[in-house]
Design a protein around this motif. Sequence first.
Motif, PDB file in Angstrom:
ATOM      1  N   SER A 242      35.997 -15.383  62.834  1.00  0.00           N
ATOM      2  CA  SER A 242      36.874 -14.455  63.560  1.00  0.00           C
ATOM      3  C   SER A 242      36.329 -13.033  63.518  1.00  0.00           C
ATOM      4  CB  SER A 242      38.286 -14.495  62.968  1.00  0.00           C
ATOM      5  OG  SER A 242      38.870 -15.759  63.165  1.00  0.00           O
ATOM      6  N   GLN A 243      35.860 -12.590  62.343  1.00  0.00           N
ATOM      7  CA  GLN A 243      35.297 -11.244  62.228  1.00  0.00           C
ATOM      8  C   GLN A 243      34.053 -11.095  63.107  1.00  0.00           C
ATOM      9  OE1 GLN A 243      34.596  -9.941  58.208  1.00  0.00           O
ATOM     10  NE2 GLN A 243      33.347  -8.178  58.854  1.00  0.00           N
ATOM     11  N   THR A 244      33.214 -12.146  63.124  1.00  0.00           N
ATOM     12  CA  THR A 244      31.995 -12.101  63.950  1.00  0.00           C
ATOM     13  C   THR A 244      32.348 -12.065  65.426  1.00  0.00           C
ATOM     14  OG1 THR A 244      30.827 -13.381  62.261  1.00  0.00           O
ATOM     15  CG2 THR A 244      29.808 -13.251  64.437  1.00  0.00           C
ATOM     16  N   LEU A 245      33.356 -12.826  65.809  1.00  0.00           N
ATOM     17  CA  LEU A 245      33.784 -12.840  67.208  1.00  0.00           C
ATOM     18  C   LEU A 245      34.298 -11.469  67.621  1.00  0.00           C
ATOM     19  CD1 LEU A 245      34.201 -14.587  69.717  1.00  0.00           C
ATOM     20  CD2 LEU A 245      36.474 -15.168  68.858  1.00  0.00           C
ATOM     21  N   ASP A 246      35.062 -10.817  66.763  1.00  0.00           N
ATOM     22  CA  ASP A 246      35.553  -9.463  67.065  1.00  0.00           C
ATOM     23  C   ASP A 246      34.397  -8.481  67.234  1.00  0.00           C
ATOM     24  OD1 ASP A 246      38.145 -10.350  66.950  1.00  0.00           O
ATOM     25  OD2 ASP A 246      38.459  -9.730  64.859  1.00  0.00           O
ATOM     26  N   LEU A 247      33.331  -8.688  66.477  1.00  0.00           N
ATOM     27  CA  LEU A 247      32.176  -7.799  66.541  1.00  0.00           C
ATOM     28  C   LEU A 247      31.384  -7.998  67.836  1.00  0.00           C
ATOM     29  CD1 LEU A 247      29.776  -6.991  63.647  1.00  0.00           C
ATOM     30  CD2 LEU A 247      28.829  -7.774  65.794  1.00  0.00           C
ATOM     31  N   LEU A 248      31.309  -9.241  68.305  1.00  0.00           N
ATOM     32  CA  LEU A 248      30.480  -9.546  69.468  1.00  0.00           C
ATOM     33  C   LEU A 248      31.194  -9.367  70.806  1.00  0.00           C
ATOM     34  CD1 LEU A 248      28.719 -12.832  68.229  1.00  0.00           C
ATOM     35  CD2 LEU A 248      27.764 -10.530  68.282  1.00  0.00           C
ATOM     36  N   THR A 249      32.494  -9.568  70.829  1.00  0.00           N
ATOM     37  CA  THR A 249      33.227  -9.611  72.089  1.00  0.00           C
ATOM     38  C   THR A 249      33.174  -8.322  72.902  1.00  0.00           C
ATOM     39  OG1 THR A 249      34.717 -11.315  71.225  1.00  0.00           O
ATOM     40  CG2 THR A 249      35.480 -10.044  73.131  1.00  0.00           C
ATOM     41  N   PRO A 250      33.278  -7.116  72.301  1.00  0.00           N
ATOM     42  CA  PRO A 250      33.342  -5.894  73.116  1.00  0.00           C
ATOM     43  C   PRO A 250      32.170  -5.721  74.083  1.00  0.00           C
ATOM     44  CG  PRO A 250      33.977  -5.412  70.864  1.00  0.00           C
ATOM     45  CD  PRO A 250      33.466  -6.815  70.873  1.00  0.00           C
ATOM     46  N   ASP A 251      30.972  -6.161  73.735  1.00  0.00           N
ATOM     47  CA  ASP A 251      29.803  -5.970  74.602  1.00  0.00           C
ATOM     48  C   ASP A 251      29.499  -7.184  75.475  1.00  0.00           C
ATOM     49  OD1 ASP A 251      29.396  -3.445  73.597  1.00  0.00           O
ATOM     50  OD2 ASP A 251      28.068  -4.134  71.993  1.00  0.00           O
ATOM     51  N   ARG A 264      29.103 -21.844  65.485  1.00  0.00           N
ATOM     52  CA  ARG A 264      28.283 -21.159  66.489  1.00  0.00           C
ATOM     53  C   ARG A 264      29.160 -20.382  67.474  1.00  0.00           C
ATOM     54  NH1 ARG A 264      23.139 -22.205  68.111  1.00  0.00           N
ATOM     55  NH2 ARG A 264      23.229 -24.132  66.882  1.00  0.00           N
ATOM     56  N   ILE A 265      28.782 -19.121  67.703  1.00  0.00           N
ATOM     57  CA  ILE A 265      29.433 -18.275  68.707  1.00  0.00           C
ATOM     58  C   ILE A 265      28.399 -17.941  69.772  1.00  0.00           C
ATOM     59  CG2 ILE A 265      30.564 -16.067  69.171  1.00  0.00           C
ATOM     60  CD1 ILE A 265      31.557 -16.071  66.301  1.00  0.00           C
ATOM     61  N   THR A 266      28.763 -18.141  71.031  1.00  0.00           N
ATOM     62  CA  THR A 266      27.885 -17.852  72.156  1.00  0.00           C
ATOM     63  C   THR A 266      28.563 -16.848  73.067  1.00  0.00           C
ATOM     64  OG1 THR A 266      27.004 -20.116  72.090  1.00  0.00           O
ATOM     65  CG2 THR A 266      26.583 -18.823  74.086  1.00  0.00           C
ATOM     66  N   VAL A 267      27.866 -15.731  73.336  1.00  0.00           N
ATOM     67  CA  VAL A 267      28.443 -14.708  74.210  1.00  0.00           C
ATOM     68  C   VAL A 267      27.451 -14.375  75.325  1.00  0.00           C
ATOM     69  CG1 VAL A 267      29.921 -13.695  72.446  1.00  0.00           C
ATOM     70  CG2 VAL A 267      27.597 -12.850  72.722  1.00  0.00           C
ATOM     71  N   PRO A 268      27.916 -14.309  76.572  1.00  0.00           N
ATOM     72  CA  PRO A 268      27.032 -13.886  77.669  1.00  0.00           C
ATOM     73  C   PRO A 268      26.559 -12.458  77.437  1.00  0.00           C
ATOM     74  CG  PRO A 268      29.046 -14.896  78.512  1.00  0.00           C
ATOM     75  CD  PRO A 268      29.265 -14.653  77.054  1.00  0.00           C
ATOM     76  N   SER A 269      25.293 -12.196  77.804  1.00  0.00           N
ATOM     77  CA  SER A 269      24.711 -10.884  77.565  1.00  0.00           C
ATOM     78  C   SER A 269      23.865 -10.461  78.755  1.00  0.00           C
ATOM     79  CB  SER A 269      23.828 -10.925  76.304  1.00  0.00           C
ATOM     80  OG  SER A 269      23.066  -9.740  76.169  1.00  0.00           O
ATOM     81  N   SER A 270      23.756  -9.168  78.963  1.00  0.00           N
ATOM     82  CA  SER A 270      22.879  -8.645  80.015  1.00  0.00           C
ATOM     83  C   SER A 270      21.923  -7.594  79.456  1.00  0.00           C
ATOM     84  CB  SER A 270      23.716  -8.029  81.145  1.00  0.00           C
ATOM     85  OG  SER A 270      24.496  -6.941  80.653  1.00  0.00           O
ATOM     86  N   GLY A 271      21.892  -7.454  78.134  1.00  0.00           N
ATOM     87  CA  GLY A 271      21.096  -6.396  77.520  1.00  0.00           C
ATOM     88  C   GLY A 271      19.743  -6.818  77.005  1.00  0.00           C
ATOM     89  N   GLY A 272      19.420  -8.115  77.134  1.00  0.00           N
ATOM     90  CA  GLY A 272      18.113  -8.580  76.705  1.00  0.00           C
ATOM     91  C   GLY A 272      17.879  -8.415  75.212  1.00  0.00           C
ATOM     92  N   ALA A 273      16.615  -8.185  74.859  1.00  0.00           N
ATOM     93  CA  ALA A 273      16.234  -8.093  73.452  1.00  0.00           C
ATOM     94  C   ALA A 273      16.886  -6.901  72.757  1.00  0.00           C
ATOM     95  CB  ALA A 273      14.713  -8.012  73.327  1.00  0.00           C
ATOM     96  N   HIS A 275      19.885  -5.765  73.156  1.00  0.00           N
ATOM     97  CA  HIS A 275      21.228  -6.163  72.732  1.00  0.00           C
ATOM     98  C   HIS A 275      21.158  -7.058  71.497  1.00  0.00           C
ATOM     99  CE1 HIS A 275      25.367  -8.091  73.845  1.00  0.00           C
ATOM    100  NE2 HIS A 275      25.464  -7.241  72.834  1.00  0.00           N
ATOM    101  N   LEU A 276      20.152  -7.952  71.472  1.00  0.00           N
ATOM    102  CA  LEU A 276      19.995  -8.826  70.313  1.00  0.00           C
ATOM    103  C   LEU A 276      19.748  -8.014  69.052  1.00  0.00           C
ATOM    104  CD1 LEU A 276      19.696 -11.655  69.071  1.00  0.00           C
ATOM    105  CD2 LEU A 276      17.271 -11.566  69.714  1.00  0.00           C
ATOM    106  N   VAL A 277      18.884  -7.013  69.142  1.00  0.00           N
ATOM    107  CA  VAL A 277      18.597  -6.154  67.980  1.00  0.00           C
ATOM    108  C   VAL A 277      19.863  -5.450  67.514  1.00  0.00           C
ATOM    109  CG1 VAL A 277      17.349  -4.098  67.218  1.00  0.00           C
ATOM    110  CG2 VAL A 277      16.162  -5.836  68.582  1.00  0.00           C
ATOM    111  N   GLU A 278      20.658  -4.984  68.483  1.00  0.00           N
ATOM    112  CA  GLU A 278      21.905  -4.285  68.131  1.00  0.00           C
ATOM    113  C   GLU A 278      22.877  -5.238  67.436  1.00  0.00           C
ATOM    114  OE1 GLU A 278      24.863  -1.363  67.796  1.00  0.00           O
ATOM    115  OE2 GLU A 278      22.681  -1.254  68.115  1.00  0.00           O
ATOM    116  N   VAL A 279      22.969  -6.473  67.910  1.00  0.00           N
ATOM    117  CA  VAL A 279      23.862  -7.456  67.294  1.00  0.00           C
ATOM    118  C   VAL A 279      23.432  -7.731  65.851  1.00  0.00           C
ATOM    119  CG1 VAL A 279      24.465  -9.920  67.310  1.00  0.00           C
ATOM    120  CG2 VAL A 279      24.624  -8.564  69.409  1.00  0.00           C
ATOM    121  N   VAL A 280      22.133  -7.923  65.634  1.00  0.00           N
ATOM    122  CA  VAL A 280      21.646  -8.178  64.274  1.00  0.00           C
ATOM    123  C   VAL A 280      21.962  -7.002  63.355  1.00  0.00           C
ATOM    124  CG1 VAL A 280      19.571  -8.542  62.886  1.00  0.00           C
ATOM    125  CG2 VAL A 280      19.833  -9.757  65.056  1.00  0.00           C
ATOM    126  N   ARG A 281      21.808  -5.775  63.862  1.00  0.00           N
ATOM    127  CA  ARG A 281      22.098  -4.589  63.061  1.00  0.00           C
ATOM    128  C   ARG A 281      23.579  -4.556  62.659  1.00  0.00           C
ATOM    129  NH1 ARG A 281      24.343   0.099  63.605  1.00  0.00           N
ATOM    130  NH2 ARG A 281      24.789  -0.218  65.824  1.00  0.00           N
TER     131      ARG A 281
END
Length: 331
Positions: A242-251, A264-273, A275-281
Motif C-alpha cells: 500500500s505504501q509503495t502504491l501511494d508512492l507510485l500512483t501520483p506520477d 508486483r505493482i505495475t504503473v503506466p509511465s511516459s518518463g522513460g529511464a 522516471h525509473l531512476v526517480e522511482v528507485v530514489r
Amino acid sequence: MAEGLVKVYRTRGAAEVRALDGVDLVVPEGSVLGLLGPNGAGKTTTVRILATLLRPDAGRAVVAGHDVVDEPQQVRRAIGLSGQYAAVDENLTGRENLTMFGRLYQMPRSSARQRADELLEQFALSDAGDRVAKTYSGGMRRRLDLASALIGHPRLLFLDEPTTGLDPRSRLGMWDVIRDLVRGGTTLLLTTQYLEEADELADTIAVVDHGRIIARGTADELKSQVGGERIEVVVHDPAMLSQTLDLLTPDAVGPPEVDRHTRRITVPSSGGADHLVEVVRRLAEDGIAIDDVGLRRPTLDDVFLTLTGHAAEGRQDGADEPEPTTARSRA
C-alpha cells in the motif's frame, strides 16, 4: 505501392484460404517499412506478389514505377529479394555464389567477380569467401544471402524475416548490416515477427493479421495503443504494497495494477529511464526494500492482444505457403 491486394489459395478437399484480404501499402523511396505480423498473417504472400513471384487475385501493385503483373521483368530488374531461408548453393564457395548471381543478372564475368569481391568485403565475409557455403554458420549464410540480393544494385530491397532462426548475437549483427544499407539510401520492405526488430529498423510499421492491415504507424505510436511503457516494482515485504502504491500512483499516466500474490505493482509511465531512476530514489528514501524493479516496454504479444484480441501466434491454416527454394529475384 499496393492497393487492395487479394490472394486466395484453393486446395482440393479443403476450404479456400484468403491469405490477403485487401492489403494497401506505400513504401516511400529511401524509407524502411516494417510489415509486422505472426506466421501465416500474409507477410510472405505480400512480398511474393510485390516481387512478381505470385499473381494477385485482385488489386494492383506498382514497384519502382512498374506494374507487377503487366511489367514483371522491369520490376525484377529494380528489386532484390532475401527470403526466409538462405537461397545459396551450399556446395559453392561464397565468392562462387555471388559470382553466379551476378551472371544471372547478365553481368560480364569480370564485373560479376568484382561485384562479388565488393559484397564479400561489405558483409565481412572476405576471409570466408573461398570456403564452401555449407561450412558457414547460420549468420554467415544469412549475410551471404543478403549480399546476393544486392548483386544487381537494386532500388528496392525486400527482406522477408531476415533474422529467422538466428541466435541473438547473429541477429544483432544482421541488424547492423541492414542499418548500413539504410544509411546508404536503400529502400526496404522488411517483414518480421519481432516488434523489437521493427522498432530498431523501420521508419513506419504496418501490422498485418489474417491477411489485413490492422494498424499503421511508428513503433512508438503502436506501443501507445497498448499503454506505452510500464514501471514494474516487486516489493520484498507484502505489508509495504500500500505504501509503495501511494508512492507510485501520483506520477502514473494510467491506472496501476497490483498483484498481491507476486507482490508486483505495475504503473503506466511516459518518463522513460528518468522516471525509473526517480522511482528507485523514492523507494530508497522511504526505506522500501524491493526484489525487482524495471522499465518494461510492450511486447509483440501485447500489441496483438490489444489490436486483435489474440496473442501473436502463427496460424496453422497454411495461409502463407512454404518458401520456394529459389526465392531470388532475377533479371
